[in-house]
Design a protein around this motif. Structure first.
Motif, PDB file in Angstrom:
ATOM      1  N   SER A   6     -81.468 -88.684 -10.138  1.00 50.75           N
ATOM      2  CA  SER A   6     -82.649 -89.544 -10.134  1.00 50.75           C
ATOM      3  C   SER A   6     -83.609 -89.025 -11.198  1.00 50.75           C
ATOM      4  O   SER A   6     -83.764 -87.812 -11.370  1.00 50.75           O
ATOM      5  CB  SER A   6     -83.322 -89.504  -8.765  1.00 50.75           C
ATOM      6  OG  SER A   6     -84.598 -90.092  -8.830  1.00 50.75           O
ATOM      7  N   GLY A   8     -86.673 -88.854 -11.190  1.00 54.52           N
ATOM      8  CA  GLY A   8     -87.727 -88.067 -10.563  1.00 54.52           C
ATOM      9  C   GLY A   8     -87.351 -86.619 -10.304  1.00 54.52           C
ATOM     10  O   GLY A   8     -88.215 -85.795 -10.039  1.00 54.52           O
ATOM     11  N   ASP A   9     -86.050 -86.305 -10.406  1.00 55.61           N
ATOM     12  CA  ASP A   9     -85.594 -84.935 -10.183  1.00 55.61           C
ATOM     13  C   ASP A   9     -85.778 -84.043 -11.404  1.00 55.61           C
ATOM     14  O   ASP A   9     -85.643 -82.828 -11.306  1.00 55.61           O
ATOM     15  CB  ASP A   9     -84.116 -84.920  -9.776  1.00 55.61           C
ATOM     16  CG  ASP A   9     -83.892 -85.481  -8.387  1.00 55.61           C
ATOM     17  OD1 ASP A   9     -84.845 -85.488  -7.588  1.00 55.61           O
ATOM     18  OD2 ASP A   9     -82.763 -85.917  -8.103  1.00 55.61           O
ATOM     19  N   ASN A  14     -94.138 -85.854 -14.348  1.00 53.81           N
ATOM     20  CA  ASN A  14     -95.123 -86.169 -13.321  1.00 53.81           C
ATOM     21  C   ASN A  14     -94.920 -87.591 -12.795  1.00 53.81           C
ATOM     22  O   ASN A  14     -94.191 -88.388 -13.376  1.00 53.81           O
ATOM     23  CB  ASN A  14     -96.558 -85.919 -13.818  1.00 53.81           C
ATOM     24  CG  ASN A  14     -96.955 -86.815 -14.960  1.00 53.81           C
ATOM     25  OD1 ASN A  14     -96.625 -87.998 -14.982  1.00 53.81           O
ATOM     26  ND2 ASN A  14     -97.677 -86.274 -15.912  1.00 53.81           N
ATOM     27  N   LYS A  15     -95.556 -87.896 -11.695  1.00 57.32           N
ATOM     28  CA  LYS A  15     -95.349 -89.175 -11.000  1.00 57.32           C
ATOM     29  C   LYS A  15     -95.694 -90.386 -11.867  1.00 57.32           C
ATOM     30  O   LYS A  15     -94.911 -91.337 -11.913  1.00 57.32           O
ATOM     31  CB  LYS A  15     -96.154 -89.175  -9.699  1.00 57.32           C
ATOM     32  CG  LYS A  15     -95.788 -90.300  -8.775  1.00 57.32           C
ATOM     33  CD  LYS A  15     -94.383 -90.135  -8.239  1.00 57.32           C
ATOM     34  CE  LYS A  15     -94.106 -91.131  -7.141  1.00 57.32           C
ATOM     35  NZ  LYS A  15     -92.734 -91.080  -6.676  1.00 57.32           N
ATOM     36  N   PRO A  16     -96.829 -90.390 -12.591  1.00 62.07           N
ATOM     37  CA  PRO A  16     -97.127 -91.566 -13.427  1.00 62.07           C
ATOM     38  C   PRO A  16     -96.065 -91.814 -14.507  1.00 62.07           C
ATOM     39  O   PRO A  16     -95.693 -92.959 -14.755  1.00 62.07           O
ATOM     40  CB  PRO A  16     -98.482 -91.234 -14.058  1.00 62.07           C
ATOM     41  CG  PRO A  16     -99.113 -90.257 -13.126  1.00 62.07           C
ATOM     42  CD  PRO A  16     -97.975 -89.463 -12.549  1.00 62.07           C
ATOM     43  N   GLU A  17     -95.568 -90.743 -15.105  1.00 57.72           N
ATOM     44  CA  GLU A  17     -94.528 -90.905 -16.120  1.00 57.72           C
ATOM     45  C   GLU A  17     -93.222 -91.368 -15.491  1.00 57.72           C
ATOM     46  O   GLU A  17     -92.494 -92.171 -16.070  1.00 57.72           O
ATOM     47  CB  GLU A  17     -94.331 -89.603 -16.887  1.00 57.72           C
ATOM     48  CG  GLU A  17     -95.536 -89.300 -17.773  1.00 57.72           C
ATOM     49  CD  GLU A  17     -95.612 -87.851 -18.180  1.00 57.72           C
ATOM     50  OE1 GLU A  17     -94.940 -86.994 -17.570  1.00 57.72           O
ATOM     51  OE2 GLU A  17     -96.371 -87.562 -19.116  1.00 57.72           O
ATOM     52  N   GLN A  18     -92.923 -90.862 -14.306  1.00 54.50           N
ATOM     53  CA  GLN A  18     -91.735 -91.306 -13.588  1.00 54.50           C
ATOM     54  C   GLN A  18     -91.818 -92.809 -13.324  1.00 54.50           C
ATOM     55  O   GLN A  18     -90.850 -93.538 -13.538  1.00 54.50           O
ATOM     56  CB  GLN A  18     -91.594 -90.554 -12.269  1.00 54.50           C
ATOM     57  CG  GLN A  18     -90.422 -91.013 -11.426  1.00 54.50           C
ATOM     58  CD  GLN A  18     -90.386 -90.350 -10.065  1.00 54.50           C
ATOM     59  OE1 GLN A  18     -91.048 -89.347  -9.824  1.00 54.50           O
ATOM     60  NE2 GLN A  18     -89.624 -90.911  -9.165  1.00 54.50           N
ATOM     61  N   LEU A  19     -92.982 -93.266 -12.882  1.00 54.59           N
ATOM     62  CA  LEU A  19     -93.152 -94.693 -12.603  1.00 54.59           C
ATOM     63  C   LEU A  19     -93.036 -95.529 -13.877  1.00 54.59           C
ATOM     64  O   LEU A  19     -92.442 -96.618 -13.856  1.00 54.59           O
ATOM     65  CB  LEU A  19     -94.492 -94.939 -11.910  1.00 54.59           C
ATOM     66  CG  LEU A  19     -94.616 -94.350 -10.505  1.00 54.59           C
ATOM     67  CD1 LEU A  19     -96.034 -94.526  -9.978  1.00 54.59           C
ATOM     68  CD2 LEU A  19     -93.600 -94.971  -9.567  1.00 54.59           C
ATOM     69  N   GLN A  22     -89.408 -95.827 -14.704  1.00 52.39           N
ATOM     70  CA  GLN A  22     -88.774 -96.769 -13.784  1.00 52.39           C
ATOM     71  C   GLN A  22     -89.136 -98.211 -14.121  1.00 52.39           C
ATOM     72  O   GLN A  22     -88.297 -99.102 -14.018  1.00 52.39           O
ATOM     73  CB  GLN A  22     -89.137 -96.420 -12.343  1.00 52.39           C
ATOM     74  CG  GLN A  22     -88.487 -95.126 -11.895  1.00 52.39           C
ATOM     75  CD  GLN A  22     -88.945 -94.645 -10.538  1.00 52.39           C
ATOM     76  OE1 GLN A  22     -90.013 -94.998 -10.058  1.00 52.39           O
ATOM     77  NE2 GLN A  22     -88.141 -93.798  -9.912  1.00 52.39           N
TER      78      GLN A  22
END
Length: 75
Positions: A6, A8-9, A14-19, A22
C-alpha cells in the motif's frame, strides 16, 4: 516473488501526500513505479504533488526497494 505494498506503507510519506497520490490513482508501490519510470514523468508527478523532484525520486527509490521480499517497507 515481488511484493507490492500500500502506498501508505512507504516510510516518510505523510497523510496529505498519501491522499494526493491516491487521488491520482496511485494506491500501491507498484503503481508508483509504473507511473514514474523516467525523469519526465517524475517531474510531472512532483508538480502534481506540489513537491520537489528529489522527494519524488526518494519515494520511487523506496518503492523500488520495497519490492524486495527481504526489505519491504521496513527500513
Amino acid at each position: 516473488m515481488i511484493c507490492d505494498w500500500s502506498i501508505g506503507d512507504l516510510p516518510g510519506l505523510n497523510k496529505p501526500e498519501q491522499l494526493l497520490l491516491q487521488e491520482l490513482g496511485i494506491m500501491t508501490t507498484g503503481q508508483l513505479l509504473l507511473v514514474a519510470p523516467d525523469a519526465a514523468t517524475k517531474q510531472q508527478l512532483a508538480s502534481s504533488l506540489g513537491a520537489k523532484i528529489q522527494y519524488v525520486n526518494k519515494l520511487v527509490a523506496l518503492a523500488d526497494l520495497a519490492r524486495l521480499p527481504g526489505v519491504g517497507c521496513q527500513y
